[in-house]
Design an enzyme around this catalytic site. Structure first.
Site, PDB file in Angstrom:
ATOM      1  N   SER A 175      -3.298  -0.365  14.649  1.00 39.63           N
ATOM      2  CA  SER A 175      -4.459   0.598  14.978  1.00 39.63           C
ATOM      3  C   SER A 175      -4.912   0.893  16.217  1.00 39.63           C
ATOM      4  CB  SER A 175      -5.844   0.381  14.018  1.00 39.63           C
ATOM      5  OG  SER A 175      -6.662   2.054  14.619  1.00 39.63           O
ATOM      6  N   GLY A 183       2.022   4.234   4.118  1.00 39.66           N
ATOM      7  CA  GLY A 183       3.087   3.738   2.848  1.00 39.66           C
ATOM      8  C   GLY A 183       4.040   4.058   2.203  1.00 39.66           C
ATOM      9  N   TYR A 222     -13.916  -3.023  11.805  1.00 41.48           N
ATOM     10  CA  TYR A 222     -11.997  -2.712  10.968  1.00 41.48           C
ATOM     11  C   TYR A 222     -11.154  -2.747  12.928  1.00 41.48           C
ATOM     12  CZ  TYR A 222      -8.387   0.773  10.278  1.00 41.48           C
ATOM     13  OH  TYR A 222      -7.773   1.576  10.351  1.00 41.48           O
ATOM     14  N   GLY A 236       1.128  -1.148   0.116  1.00 38.04           N
ATOM     15  CA  GLY A 236      -0.083   0.089   0.072  1.00 38.04           C
ATOM     16  C   GLY A 236       1.036   1.137   0.112  1.00 38.04           C
ATOM     17  N   ALA A 237       2.073   1.373  -0.842  1.00 37.34           N
ATOM     18  CA  ALA A 237       2.714   2.168  -0.348  1.00 37.34           C
ATOM     19  C   ALA A 237       2.717   3.871  -1.420  1.00 37.34           C
ATOM     20  CB  ALA A 237       4.816   2.462  -0.473  1.00 37.34           C
TER      21      ALA A 237
END
Length: 301
Positions: free
Chosen positions: A147, A29, A173, A23-24
């Protein structure tokens, strides 16, 4: 672990190291990969959209390449891992950063609830398939981004992991982010038993201003629009806990890093504590077994 002021300027020289960041192409990311590349690492942006990944790579200085990876597809995960093993027989850093947040009830290509399937199961499988490239490398690390939401309405619903009976985007989530920590701690235990030079570490970005909030409930988005600058920090600052977990020479396996400010919402990175249930050994091991069954991936530890 020292709690001294730690910034991107403290990232050691990374020449000779290979880092894979999922996810960069944007957000946390992107900022993580950019710093690693600037410090000399060979960086692979593992992203779903190759076009966006290529555009991101062009904005970075250093040795940066792009590998397609769709974490919502186990077929894509396997293809990406195979391509990376062929291109990079040794990997020093695997940073499991990609994620989705507060999505409507959707399923992945393999039928998993999207947040659990992408944030946890996709990374679980990707790590297992790449681990052989990390194990021979002294000082290699697997860093998984969790998170503060791992504390919010979070539990592992073994009786309904895919939220088929009823769906809460917040609860789903929270489950996925709790799973990231349970996975990290169980992986570290298995690595330690093996006596591996690889360690597993976790991090969280606090409340960072990234694209993830686009699926938040309307009241949350409204508050963020009005008070975002007071409640959040930049993606650049939010990436610092991940960078510290990945590069600080003093880091130990099983540690967890987040912002040092009030509520861990913002601030410079330090070692932080996770919830008691994230340390439940029985839940860690049960989730590991279920994750192997769902993904078909068996780890070499």
């Amino acid at each position: 672990m020292s709690s001294t002021r730690w910034t991107a300027g403290d990232v050691p020289d990374q020449h000779g190291r290979v880092a894979v960041v999922t996810g960069a192409n944007t957000g946390l990311g992107f900022e993580t990969a950019k710093v690693l590349a600037a410090r000399g690492a060979t960086v692979v942006l593992a992203v779903r959209d190759v076009g966006k990944g290529t555009a991101a790579a062009e904005r970075m200085a250093g040795d940066v390449s792009v590998q397609r990876l769709d974490l919502s597809s186990l077929t894509s995960v396997r293809e990406a891992a195979q391509a990376l093993r062929e291109e990079h027989p040794r990997v020093d850093l695997l940073i499991n950063n990609a994620g989705v947040m507060y999505t409507p009830r959707e399923t992945t290509q393999d039928g998993f609830e999207r947040q659990f399937g992408t944030n946890h199961l996709g990374h679980f499988a990707f790590t297992g398939l790449l681990l052989d490239a990390l194990l021979p490398v002294a000082g290699s690390r697997v860093v998984t981004v969790s998170s503060i939401a791992h504390r919010i309405r979070a539990a592992i619903h073994f009786d309904d992991l895919q939220w088929e009976r009823s769906y809460s985007r917040v609860g789903a989530y929270g489950q996925s982010k709790l799973a990231n920590l349970l996975f990290t701690y169980e992986l570290q235990r298995r690595l330690a038993v093996r006596g591996a030079g690889t360690v597993a570490v976790a991090a969280h970005p606090g409340v960072s201003n990234t694209e993830l909030v686009r699926n938040s409930p309307a009241p949350v988005r409204a508050v963020m629009d009005r008070l975002g600058s007071l409640l959040t920090q930049s993606a650049e600052r939010g990436a610092l806990p991940t960078l510290r977990a990945a590069t600080d020479p003093a880091v130990l396996g099983g540690q967890y890093f987040g912002p040092g400010g009030p509520g861990e919402s913002r601030g410079l990175p330090r070692q932080v504590a996770s919830s008691p249930q994230s340390h439940d050994l029985d839940v860690q091991q049960r989730l590991w077994t279920v994750s192997e069954e769902l993904t078909g991936v068996r780890f070499p530890v």
